[in-house]
Scaffold this active site. Sequence first.
Site, PDB file in Angstrom:
ATOM      1  N   ARG A 211       0.805  -1.207   0.000  1.00 60.51           N
ATOM      2  CA  ARG A 211       0.000   0.000   0.000  1.00 60.51           C
ATOM      3  C   ARG A 211       0.855   1.283   0.000  1.00 60.51           C
ATOM      4  O   ARG A 211       0.617   2.209  -0.763  1.00 60.51           O
ATOM      5  CB  ARG A 211      -0.926  -0.018   1.221  1.00 60.51           C
ATOM      6  N   LYS A 212       1.851   1.311   0.849  1.00 64.96           N
ATOM      7  CA  LYS A 212       2.659   2.530   0.979  1.00 64.96           C
ATOM      8  C   LYS A 212       3.422   2.823  -0.302  1.00 64.96           C
ATOM      9  O   LYS A 212       3.434   3.953  -0.796  1.00 64.96           O
ATOM     10  CB  LYS A 212       3.609   2.392   2.170  1.00 64.96           C
TER      11      LYS A 212
END
Length: 287
Positions: A211-212
Site C-alpha cells: 500500500r505505501k
Amino acid sequence: MPIVLNGVYPFNFDLIANGGQAFRWNRQADGKYTGVVKKSVFEIYQSGDVITIESSGGDKEEAFIKDYLDIPRDYNQIEHEIKKFKELVPAVSLSSGYRILFQDPWETTISFIISANNHIQNIKRTIENICMKYGEPIDFKGKIYYAFPSPESLADVSEDELRLTKCGYRAKYIIETAKIISSGKVDIYNFNNISTEEMRKKLVTLPGVGRKVADCIMLYSMRKFDAFPIDVWMQRILEHIYFNDRQVSLTKLQKFAEERFGEIAGFVQQYLFCYARNCWQDIVTER
DNA sequence: AACCAGGTTATAA
DNA sequence: TTATAACCTGGT
C-alpha cells in the site's frame, strides 16, 4: 546558455530534492544540485525565485523540466487551502516551497521497492549502483552520469548479480517486477483515466509493492494527488496531531486521511512528512 | 552485541 | 480481518 525560470514562488529546491520523493539529486559544494532525469543530466541552482538550469540535453529540455518541476501549478493556492486546517499551519509554514515532482513511473516503482524497510543512505547508494551497472552513460561537463536502466535491462539479471548493488532481499522483487512491466502485463505507462483505487489495486500486484509503495508511485509519478503514503514518520506525526500520541493502525490512519483531506491528501502528506522529519525534536519537546 | 530503518510478505490467530 | 516474524544492509 542555461534555462532561467523567473518568479517561481513558492519553491524550495532543498526541500524538493531531499523531501523523500526522489533519490538522485545531489547537492554540490556550490549549492547547485545535479541529478539524472530520464536520459538527461540536470544541474539546478535556486537563488530566491530565480531557478537556473543547465542540462546535458541543452535548452530543448525546458518544457520537460518545467513539467517535471510542476512549475505551472499554483502552490500558493495549495498552501493556502491546506492552511485552512489550522493544525497544519506550522507544517506548511516550515515546509513552504515543497513541490511534487513528476517522475518516471518505472524508476519510481523500483526506487520505492528499494526504499522498503531501508535507510535513505542505502537507498541512494543502491539506486546509483543499479544505474552504474545497468544504465546508459551520459556525458555532462566532462563527467559521466548514468540513466536509470530500462525494465528490459533488469528483467534478465540474476538475483545473485543484482544483489551486488546492495539491494538485499529486494533483488527478487526488482527482477520479478521488471519482468511484469517489460512484458506489459502491468502497463504502468498507460494508467491514465483509471481511478486511484483501481490503480492501487494493479500496483500492489507487483512483488515488493504494498500500500505505501503503491501510493508513493502514484503520487510521485502519476499525479494522483489523493494518494497518501503513510510511512513511520507519517504515522508518528498523524498520531501526534490527531490521536493524542495513541497508537493507531495504518488502515485507520488511511481512512482518516482520505476522509479529512480528500483530493489534496498527497500535498498534505508532503508538508507533514517534511515537518515530522525535520522538526521531530521540537514537535515532541514542545509537548 | 543487539537493535533499528521511507514496508512487504508469508503465516497464524 | 488484524497481528507477528523474517528479511539484506550498514550504522550505532
